[in-house]
Design an enzyme around this catalytic site. Structure first.
Site, PDB file in Angstrom:
ATOM      1  N   GLN A 129       6.952   4.115  -7.928  1.00 19.96           N
ATOM      2  CA  GLN A 129       5.584   4.583  -7.648  1.00 19.96           C
ATOM      3  C   GLN A 129       5.606   5.446  -6.392  1.00 19.96           C
ATOM      4  O   GLN A 129       5.790   4.931  -5.296  1.00 19.96           O
ATOM      5  CB  GLN A 129       4.705   3.337  -7.436  1.00 19.96           C
ATOM      6  CG  GLN A 129       3.291   3.597  -7.036  1.00 19.96           C
ATOM      7  CD  GLN A 129       2.620   2.311  -6.535  1.00 19.96           C
ATOM      8  OE1 GLN A 129       3.287   1.302  -6.303  1.00 19.96           O
ATOM      9  NE2 GLN A 129       1.318   2.340  -6.367  1.00 19.96           N
ATOM     10  N   GLY A 130       5.415   6.739  -6.552  1.00 20.24           N
ATOM     11  CA  GLY A 130       5.471   7.659  -5.407  1.00 20.24           C
ATOM     12  C   GLY A 130       4.075   7.993  -4.906  1.00 20.24           C
ATOM     13  O   GLY A 130       3.558   9.076  -5.187  1.00 20.24           O
ATOM     14  N   SER A 132       2.786   6.541  -1.338  1.00 20.51           N
ATOM     15  CA  SER A 132       2.756   6.592   0.134  1.00 20.51           C
ATOM     16  C   SER A 132       3.634   7.714   0.682  1.00 20.51           C
ATOM     17  O   SER A 132       4.683   8.039   0.115  1.00 20.51           O
ATOM     18  CB  SER A 132       3.261   5.275   0.731  1.00 20.51           C
ATOM     19  OG  SER A 132       2.547   4.197   0.206  1.00 20.51           O
ATOM     20  N   SER A 164       9.529   1.653  -3.723  1.00 19.84           N
ATOM     21  CA  SER A 164      10.306   0.512  -4.226  1.00 19.84           C
ATOM     22  C   SER A 164      11.083   0.903  -5.474  1.00 19.84           C
ATOM     23  O   SER A 164      10.554   1.587  -6.355  1.00 19.84           O
ATOM     24  CB  SER A 164       9.376  -0.652  -4.576  1.00 19.84           C
ATOM     25  OG  SER A 164       8.670  -1.067  -3.436  1.00 19.84           O
ATOM     26  N   GLU A 247      -2.551  -3.206  -9.548  1.00 19.71           N
ATOM     27  CA  GLU A 247      -1.561  -3.718  -8.594  1.00 19.71           C
ATOM     28  C   GLU A 247      -2.147  -4.901  -7.816  1.00 19.71           C
ATOM     29  O   GLU A 247      -1.449  -5.842  -7.474  1.00 19.71           O
ATOM     30  CB  GLU A 247      -1.153  -2.591  -7.629  1.00 19.71           C
ATOM     31  CG  GLU A 247       0.042  -2.932  -6.765  1.00 19.71           C
ATOM     32  CD  GLU A 247       0.571  -1.732  -5.975  1.00 19.71           C
ATOM     33  OE1 GLU A 247      -0.146  -0.720  -5.889  1.00 19.71           O
ATOM     34  OE2 GLU A 247       1.683  -1.828  -5.443  1.00 19.71           O
ATOM     35  N   GLU A 380      -6.418  -5.456   5.935  1.00 18.79           N
ATOM     36  CA  GLU A 380      -7.605  -4.803   6.526  1.00 18.79           C
ATOM     37  C   GLU A 380      -8.281  -3.914   5.475  1.00 18.79           C
ATOM     38  O   GLU A 380      -9.508  -3.878   5.379  1.00 18.79           O
ATOM     39  CB  GLU A 380      -7.208  -3.953   7.742  1.00 18.79           C
ATOM     40  CG  GLU A 380      -6.767  -4.749   8.972  1.00 18.79           C
ATOM     41  CD  GLU A 380      -5.367  -5.342   8.846  1.00 18.79           C
ATOM     42  OE1 GLU A 380      -4.578  -4.881   7.990  1.00 18.79           O
ATOM     43  OE2 GLU A 380      -5.058  -6.289   9.595  1.00 18.79           O
TER      44      GLU A 380
HETATM   45  C1  LIG Z   1       7.616  -4.030   0.647  1.00 18.17           C
HETATM   46  C2  LIG Z   1       6.807  -2.783   0.463  1.00 18.17           C
HETATM   47  C3  LIG Z   1       6.929  -2.063  -0.706  1.00 18.17           C
HETATM   48  C4  LIG Z   1       6.197  -0.876  -0.875  1.00 18.17           C
HETATM   49  N1  LIG Z   1       6.370  -0.175  -2.040  1.00 18.17           N
HETATM   50  C5  LIG Z   1       5.699   0.995  -2.208  1.00 18.17           C
HETATM   51  C6  LIG Z   1       5.921   1.779  -3.387  1.00 18.17           C
HETATM   52  O1  LIG Z   1       6.672   1.413  -4.280  1.00 18.17           O
HETATM   53  N2  LIG Z   1       5.252   2.956  -3.488  1.00 18.17           N
HETATM   54  C7  LIG Z   1       4.383   3.401  -2.539  1.00 18.17           C
HETATM   55  O2  LIG Z   1       3.796   4.457  -2.733  1.00 18.17           O
HETATM   56  N3  LIG Z   1       4.164   2.686  -1.406  1.00 18.17           N
HETATM   57  C8  LIG Z   1       4.805   1.496  -1.221  1.00 18.17           C
HETATM   58  N4  LIG Z   1       4.610   0.754  -0.070  1.00 18.17           N
HETATM   59  C9  LIG Z   1       3.778   1.330   1.008  1.00 18.17           C
HETATM   60  C10 LIG Z   1       2.440   0.662   1.200  1.00 18.17           C
HETATM   61  O3  LIG Z   1       1.544   0.984   0.170  1.00 18.17           O
HETATM   62  C11 LIG Z   1       1.914   1.098   2.578  1.00 18.17           C
HETATM   63  O4  LIG Z   1       2.787   0.549   3.551  1.00 18.17           O
HETATM   64  C12 LIG Z   1       0.496   0.636   2.836  1.00 18.17           C
HETATM   65  O5  LIG Z   1      -0.395   1.329   2.023  1.00 18.17           O
HETATM   66  C13 LIG Z   1       0.100   0.817   4.329  1.00 18.17           C
HETATM   67  O6  LIG Z   1       0.315   2.128   4.723  1.00 18.17           O
HETATM   68  P1  LIG Z   1       1.158   2.470   6.069  1.00 18.17           P
HETATM   69  O7  LIG Z   1       2.420   1.699   6.017  1.00 18.17           O
HETATM   70  O8  LIG Z   1       1.242   3.937   6.165  1.00 18.17           O
HETATM   71  O9  LIG Z   1       0.292   1.889   7.270  1.00 18.17           O
HETATM   72  P2  LIG Z   1      -1.020   2.562   7.938  1.00 18.17           P
HETATM   73  O10 LIG Z   1      -1.929   3.060   6.872  1.00 18.17           O
HETATM   74  O11 LIG Z   1      -0.574   3.542   8.973  1.00 18.17           O
HETATM   75  O12 LIG Z   1      -1.674   1.296   8.614  1.00 18.17           O
HETATM   76  C14 LIG Z   1      -1.227   0.757   9.863  1.00 18.17           C
HETATM   77  C15 LIG Z   1      -2.169  -0.381  10.247  1.00 18.17           C
HETATM   78  O13 LIG Z   1      -3.515   0.110  10.423  1.00 18.17           O
HETATM   79  C16 LIG Z   1      -4.419  -0.616   9.596  1.00 18.17           C
HETATM   80  N5  LIG Z   1      -5.449   0.298   9.085  1.00 18.17           N
HETATM   81  C17 LIG Z   1      -5.256   1.526   8.547  1.00 18.17           C
HETATM   82  N6  LIG Z   1      -6.441   2.063   8.149  1.00 18.17           N
HETATM   83  C18 LIG Z   1      -7.400   1.156   8.455  1.00 18.17           C
HETATM   84  C19 LIG Z   1      -8.821   1.111   8.276  1.00 18.17           C
HETATM   85  N7  LIG Z   1      -9.469   2.129   7.711  1.00 18.17           N
HETATM   86  N8  LIG Z   1      -9.500   0.017   8.692  1.00 18.17           N
HETATM   87  C20 LIG Z   1      -8.835  -1.033   9.263  1.00 18.17           C
HETATM   88  N9  LIG Z   1      -7.488  -1.047   9.458  1.00 18.17           N
HETATM   89  C21 LIG Z   1      -6.787   0.018   9.072  1.00 18.17           C
HETATM   90  C22 LIG Z   1      -3.574  -1.152   8.465  1.00 18.17           C
HETATM   91  O14 LIG Z   1      -4.158  -2.317   7.880  1.00 18.17           O
HETATM   92  C23 LIG Z   1      -2.257  -1.474   9.164  1.00 18.17           C
HETATM   93  O15 LIG Z   1      -2.349  -2.717   9.793  1.00 18.17           O
HETATM   94  C24 LIG Z   1       5.314  -0.431   0.138  1.00 18.17           C
HETATM   95  C25 LIG Z   1       5.181  -1.178   1.319  1.00 18.17           C
HETATM   96  C26 LIG Z   1       5.914  -2.335   1.482  1.00 18.17           C
HETATM   97  C27 LIG Z   1       5.752  -3.124   2.763  1.00 18.17           C
END
Ligand SMILES: Cc1cc2nc3c(=O)[nH]c(=O)nc-3n(C[C@H](O)[C@H](O)[C@H](O)COP(=O)(O)OP(=O)(O)OC[C@H]3O[C@@H](n4cnc5c(N)ncnc54)[C@H](O)[C@@H]3O)c2cc1C
Length: 396
Positions: A129-130, A132, A164, A247, A380
């Site tokens: 899934q592409g 993020s 992933s 999901e 969040e």
């Molecule tokens: C094990 C694992 C597998 C994954 N697999 C995939 C995958 O296969 N494909 C894919 O596309 N993605 C994948 N992801 C990515 C995942 O979807 C993102 O990590 C997630 O959406 C959070 O985005 P970020 O890491 O950029 O954090 P950010 O969005 O930068 O967030 C950082 C912090 O700020 C908080 N925050 C952000 N915006 C707000 C708001 N508006 N209000 C309150 N708090 C806020 C968040 O809760 C978090 O605590 C995976 C992540 C993990 C950990």
């Protein structure tokens, strides 16, 4: 929901149970992907092929796409029995079956469904899934990977992250920006991309557990046939929402059984480990925490039944799926924190170290439980969705 199953559904449960008893491989690698990921993937592929040949993959999928054509209750029963038997999950369940399948069934063209869906069930093709990107996680609509139309193909350039299974995937369900001048949500499209296309580079990322389950994926002028567009051009946000709802909701169906069986194992651990000269299970504070975990498993179970009713009625879990996602991921963390507390200083010993309790499996589970509150939308973000879309509060 009527919490009593019909006699036919009970017969179905027995059939699943008997098949699992007869066919679950006695010898299976431990769930320790990092130690030999290739071996683990080959094992999962064979296991899914066996399930698929016997008609157990895609229980609620239509028969024409290789499914069983049964209802949501049968899916629920099957998932419960798999979890009860501690059977390894289907290989590509969390992405291929639970995300790409519903996305193509809701938004895909008939030719796409016939081309891709049966091979997801038979594990011939694995998906990633592409969504993020380095600058687009919670705020997914700010994604920058772009696709420009060039005759009968799109040319994709950009970067995805945390993808992933990318290393093992044949295809990717990819969100791209196709109109940079449109409002953010309206300029996104969804493409089905062959992961072996020239111009794709996959760079695995090592996680705190030591595993490389996810990767960075780079797209450098990758050509994608136009027929691989899902739904309308610039209509990708609707596809993304279908994917994310599934999901958060559907994929949690088996979790209550898995969390319950992990609680049983935790209670067994509490009996084995000593605290102040007595089994930890006799400590009133530990008892409180184990009882709390039991209550939470029950709450999760009834919420999952409620969500299954919603799917049976509307074909989709709805924004309430955020309640389940938030609840299971947070309770999983609390449950694994109890395990760490029980092990005391030995909780610091990683897998493979001498003296690690149960070969370090609790520590790995604890570390993994942190990921659950991030992927598929962080806690969040789930609270924001519940506030706005379930409670109807104004946007913050
Ligand atoms: C094990 C694992 C597998 C994954 N697999 C995939 C995958 O296969 N494909 C894919 O596309 N993605 C994948 N992801 C990515 C995942 O979807 C993102 O990590 C997630 O959406 C959070 O985005 P970020 O890491 O950029 O954090 P950010 O969005 O930068 O967030 C950082 C912090 O700020 C908080 N925050 C952000 N915006 C707000 C708001 N508006 N209000 C309150 N708090 C806020 C968040 O809760 C978090 O605590 C995976 C992540 C993990 C950990």
């Amino acid at each position: 929901m009527d919490l009593k199953y019909t006699p036919e559904e009970e017969r179905f449960r027995n059939e699943v149970r008997e098949w699992l008893q007869a066919n679950l491989p006695a010898e299976r690698p431990e769930v320790s992907e990092s130690e030999n990921m290739d071996e683990w993937m080959a094992f999962l592929r064979n296991w899914q092929r066996k399930l698929s040949d016997a008609g157990w993959a895609g229980i609620a999928w239509p028969k024409e796409y290789g499914g069983r054509g049964a209802g949501v209750n049968e899916q629920l029963i099957f998932t419960e029995e798999m979890a009860r038997a501690k059977a390894p999950n289907l290989m590509n369940v969390s992405i291929g079956i639970e995300l790409v399948g519903p996305a193509l069934m809701h938004h895909g063209a008939e030719a796409q469904r016939r081309r891709y869906l049966p091979k997801i069930l038979s594990a011939e093709e694995v998906w990633c899934q592409g969504f993020s990107e380095p600058g687009a996680g919670s705020d997914l609509a700010s994604l920058q990977t772009r696709a420009v139309i060039d005759g009968d193909r799109f040319i994709v350039t950009g970067q995805k992250v945390w993808t992933s299974w990318a290393e093992y995937s044949d295809h990717c369900i990819l969100l791209v920006r196709t109109d940079a001048s449109a409002p953010r949500h309206k300029g996104i499209s969804c493409l089905l991309v062959d992961m072996r296309s020239p111009g794709i580079t996959v760079r695995p990322t090592r996680q705190i557990t030591g595993e490389t389950e996810f990767s960075e994926v780079f797209f450098d002028g990758v050509a994608v046939p136009r027929e691989n567009l899902v739904g309308e051009i610039n209509g990708g946000w609707g596809v993304a929402m279908t994917v994310l709802m599934h999901e958060r909701g559907t994929s949690a169906i088996g979790y209550q059984i898995r969390l319950r069986s992990e609680l049983d194992e935790l209670m067994e651990l509490a009996k084995r480990i000593e605290k102040n000269g007595r089994p930890a299970s006799a400590d009133p504070l530990i008892q409180q925490k184990l009882a709390q975990s039991f209550i939470e498993v029950e709450i999760l179970k009834y919420n999952i039944y409620r969500s299954a009713t919603q799917i049976a009625r509307n074909g989709s879990p709805g924004p309430e799926s955020s309640i389940i996602k938030l609840f299971w991921s947070e309770m999983d963390r609390r449950q694994k924190e109890v395990a760490m507390e029980l092990m005391g200083l030995r909780s610091q010993l990683v897998r493979g170290s001498k003296g690690a309790v149960d070969h370090g499996r609790w520590q790995r589970a604890f570390l993994w439980s942190r990921a659950g509150t991030i992927y598929a939308g962080s806690s969040e973000i789930q609270r924001n969705i519940i506030a706005e879309r379930v409670l109807g509060l104004p946007r913050g």
